[in-house]
Write a protein that holds these residues in place. Structure first.
Motif, PDB file in Angstrom:
ATOM      1  N   TYR A 103       0.835  -1.201   0.000  1.00 52.53           N
ATOM      2  CA  TYR A 103       0.000   0.000   0.000  1.00 52.53           C
ATOM      3  C   TYR A 103       0.872   1.255   0.000  1.00 52.53           C
ATOM      4  O   TYR A 103       0.603   2.219  -0.733  1.00 52.53           O
ATOM      5  CB  TYR A 103      -0.938   0.026   1.203  1.00 52.53           C
ATOM      6  N   LYS A 104       1.927   1.235   0.804  1.00 53.01           N
ATOM      7  CA  LYS A 104       2.828   2.396   0.844  1.00 53.01           C
ATOM      8  C   LYS A 104       3.439   2.648  -0.537  1.00 53.01           C
ATOM      9  O   LYS A 104       3.583   3.791  -0.964  1.00 53.01           O
ATOM     10  CB  LYS A 104       3.934   2.165   1.872  1.00 53.01           C
ATOM     11  N   MET A 105       3.803   1.562  -1.227  1.00 54.92           N
ATOM     12  CA  MET A 105       4.402   1.700  -2.546  1.00 54.92           C
ATOM     13  C   MET A 105       3.395   2.279  -3.538  1.00 54.92           C
ATOM     14  O   MET A 105       3.719   3.184  -4.320  1.00 54.92           O
ATOM     15  CB  MET A 105       4.919   0.345  -3.039  1.00 54.92           C
ATOM     16  N   ALA A 106       2.157   1.754  -3.526  1.00 58.10           N
ATOM     17  CA  ALA A 106       1.124   2.250  -4.437  1.00 58.10           C
ATOM     18  C   ALA A 106       0.843   3.727  -4.189  1.00 58.10           C
ATOM     19  O   ALA A 106       0.730   4.529  -5.131  1.00 58.10           O
ATOM     20  CB  ALA A 106      -0.154   1.428  -4.269  1.00 58.10           C
ATOM     21  N   ARG A 107       0.756   4.092  -2.922  1.00 55.74           N
ATOM     22  CA  ARG A 107       0.497   5.485  -2.543  1.00 55.74           C
ATOM     23  C   ARG A 107       1.617   6.396  -3.040  1.00 55.74           C
ATOM     24  O   ARG A 107       1.377   7.479  -3.583  1.00 55.74           O
ATOM     25  CB  ARG A 107       0.370   5.574  -1.030  1.00 55.74           C
TER      26      ARG A 107
END
Length: 661
Positions: free
Chosen positions: A23-27
């Protein structure tokens, strides 16, 4: 050897493949793209267009001998298939004549480009594929390398280039050598323009000014990210059936939906899993097996219901990321392209389409797919890649649709498989091991338990009775009876469980391209860390789930003590007096069978007052002993030593993989 360019993941899939870190990467990708499209020159994201070409072709100079070569990703095999001559191509790929034709043309035309390193590209056309058609009253050249039909106005600069070309390719990835890793992007500015060859890179450029985000679009992206943050903060990612969820989402896309209603999607997921598992249950031969499989399936679905809120929220987050991503896709699609794009509507007619998608690459080299999955991905599912367009488009051979003809898998018609690999010495196996396997069986299509080969020291009970691999195999088969997706096998080659697992997931193992693999581990004592080097061994095209994320919590005995093979062996050393404790480890219903497998049932019979009959797995009376117990293989007294054969085996594997010289 290096690996071919790794499989690209859809942005919204990251929460399923990488959990909280995903999720952190997508964000981060969304926020960096926001900077890019607002004109921030310090943005760390570079975007390229995804061309829908096939097959993938590698070309360049082999630094080891200075020779030019072409090939597929099989150039990275343990036994590389590197083609320097036409004879090499026929020898390495002769069973795929269409591929031979394309590689032969690549070998003929690409040396003239003066490629310095090694480039990976997608084949787009040759002069035999080009046809003409009138589109909106204007003549176009058109060609179809894979799913999308490309059309270029005849009276355009690109059209004139294609008219004069006999071979077309788009380069997108660079390698310094056959041993180096891949880096996204290919700088073609230094390549020589040669007659008969059209080439390009995949980098996105915009001269129209329409790709810049408006203030309203920026605000909408930020709103979607903020909403995703709020939902994501409440998700417990532990024990989510991520592999199943990913497969289910693809089934929604096939039907033209993508998580529009998270609650309805959860119900759809439960129904999908129920139908899927019922097919497997119906194929079981015995009533008892069907009953056990049914009970296991019910337990699994109950575990899904226990995670209902988290699964629903995962669906919500995926949808929010999907909507934010599509804002960027639409902006890129607004740019003026030199080519028009079409797909088949199923009848052979062409329907206008957008480009396949885009690839965003951050400063660390991570690549993410930006594709409108409700358009292109659904088209990929719907169109049989063996059915090429008829009429103006020349039919092509099926083998063009795979990157490497040697990796053309015969897989389940509906989906790639998720396989969990649980290796160990299992001396002997017990309910602690079984609990781990059950947990993996609930989320994987198949669980493979690998029993490592005994070391020279062997495996013994306190009284000197040896526990053989065959014993462990039979006990596992007893404990796992009814788990229809669990397979047990004994390694004949490897005394190290880790090495046995690496052999299974490696190039010569049975996994197929597109499969996902889970390496079994416990969360206790950071057991998952034994898989820290696993990425170096997994077969190209197989996705490895992060071992730390896939590790499972160990179960305990009824007393609260941890399961221990040592405690189990000690209990077996006094089988007559320790029956209740043995039942802790294998279940009362399996005690007699386990004792018989280990040759201990005769000992129990002789020790009992008057003997008698016991109850077997089927519930029917059976003798406590089947003849005399097997001879015990006693362990001779010797000094304790480290098994050097096991160390040699591990060192040999490490040296083969180039970790040490």
């Amino acid at each position: 050897m290096a690996k071919a360019n790794t499989h690209l993941t859809h942005l919204e899939e990251l929460v399923l493949t990488k959990g909280p870190e995903g999720y952190k990467m997508a964000r981060a990708f969304l926020l960096e793209l926001l900077k890019t499209l607002k004109g921030n020159t310090k943005s760390k994201i570079q975007t390229s267009v995804k061309w829908d070409g096939a097959p993938a072709i590698f070309a360049g100079i082999n630094p080891e001998n200075g020779k030019f070569f072409v090939g597929t990703k099989s150039i990275f095999n343990k036994v590389p298939k590197i083609n320097y001559t036409k004879e090499d191509i026929i020898k390495n790929h002769g069973h795929a004549p269409g591929l031979v034709d394309k590689l032969t043309k690549a070998l003929e035309y690409l040396p003239a480009l003066n490629i310095k390193k090694i480039l990976q590209g997608d084949f787009m056309f040759d002069d035999e594929m080009i046809s003409t058609a009138n589109i909106d009253g204007e003549p176009h050249y058109k060609f179809k390398p894979n799913t999308i039909v490309y059309a270029v106005p005849v009276d355009s600069e690109l059209g004139r280039q294609i008219e004069q070309s006999k071979f077309g390719i788009v380069f997108h990835t660079t390698y310094d050598s056959l041993d180096s890793g891949a880096s996204f992007g290919a700088d073609v500015s230094g390549l020589r323009r040669a007659p008969g060859v059209w080439f390009d890179d995949a980098f996105f450029t915009d001269d129209t000014g329409v790709v810049t985000l408006t203030d309203e679009e920026e605000a909408e992206v930020m709103r979607l990210v903020k909403a995703a943050d709020e939902v994501n903060s409440s998700i417990n990612y532990d024990d989510l059936p991520s592999a199943f969820l990913n497969i289910y989402i693809n089934s929604e896309i096939k039907s033209g939906n993508f998580l529009e209603d998270a609650g309805a999607s959860f119900e759809g997921f439960i129904n999908w899993y129920s139908q899927r598992v019922q097919k497997k249950i119906n194929n079981l031969k015995s009533q008892k097996g069907r009953e056990r499989a049914t009970n296991n399936a019910m337990e699994t679905m109950q575990s899904f219901n226990n995670k209902r809120e988290d699964i629903t929220n995962i669906f919500k987050v995926s949808r929010l990321l999907f909507e934010a991503k599509n804002i960027f896709i639409q902006k890129y699609n607004n740019a003026v392209y030199n080519t028009k794009h079409f797909v088949d509507d199923g009848s052979g007619d062409l329907v206008a389409s957008n480009p396949e998608g885009y690839v965003a690459v951050d400063h660390r080299g991570n690549g993410i797919k930006f594709v409108d999955r409700l358009e292109f991905s659904r088209a990929n599912f719907a169109v049989d890649k063996g059915d090429k367009f008829t009429g103006d488009i020349k039919e092509q051979e099926d083998e063009f649709d795979i990157d490497d003809e040697d990796d053309d898998p015969v897989v389940d018609a509906d989906y790639p498989k998720t396989v969990a690999v649980v290796p160990g010495a299992f001396k002997p196996p017990h309910k602690g091991h079984l609990d781990m396997v059950r947990k993996y069986a609930a989320g994987a299509d198949e669980v493979v338990v690998i029993i490592s080969k005994p070391t020279k020291q062997g495996r013994y009970l306190p009284d000197g009775t040896e526990i053989t691999s065959e014993d462990s195999l039979k006990i596992w088969q007893t404990l796992a009876a009814g788990l229809s997706n669990v397979r047990i096998e004994a390694s004949k080659d490897h005394a190290s469980p880790v090495t046995a697992a690496y052999d299974f997931i490696g190039d010569k193992g049975p996994l197929n391209i597109g499969d996902t693999v889970i390496l079994g581990a416990s969360t206790k004592d950071d057991d998952w860390k034994r898989w820290l080097s696993a990425k170096q061994y997994v077969k190209d095209g197989v996705k490895l789930i992060d071992p730390e994320r896939s590790a499972v919590s160990p179960t305990t005995r009824p007393s609260g003590e941890p399961y221990s093979a040592t405690a189990f062996r000690n209990a077996l050393g006094g089988a007559t007096d320790n029956r209740a404790e043995i039942a802790d480890f294998v279940g009362e219903e399996n005690v007699d069978t386990v004792l018989d497998i280990l040759g201990l049932s005769a000992v129990e019979e002789m020790s009992g007052a008057g003997g008698g009959a016991g109850v077997g797995l089927t519930g029917a009376p059976v003798p406590l002993a089947y003849g005399s117990a097997r001879p015990k293989k006693k362990r001779s007294k010797q000094k304790e030593y480290i098994d050097l054969s096991l160390i040699d085996e591990v060192i040999e594997l490490i040296m083969k993989r180039g970790i040490i010289k």
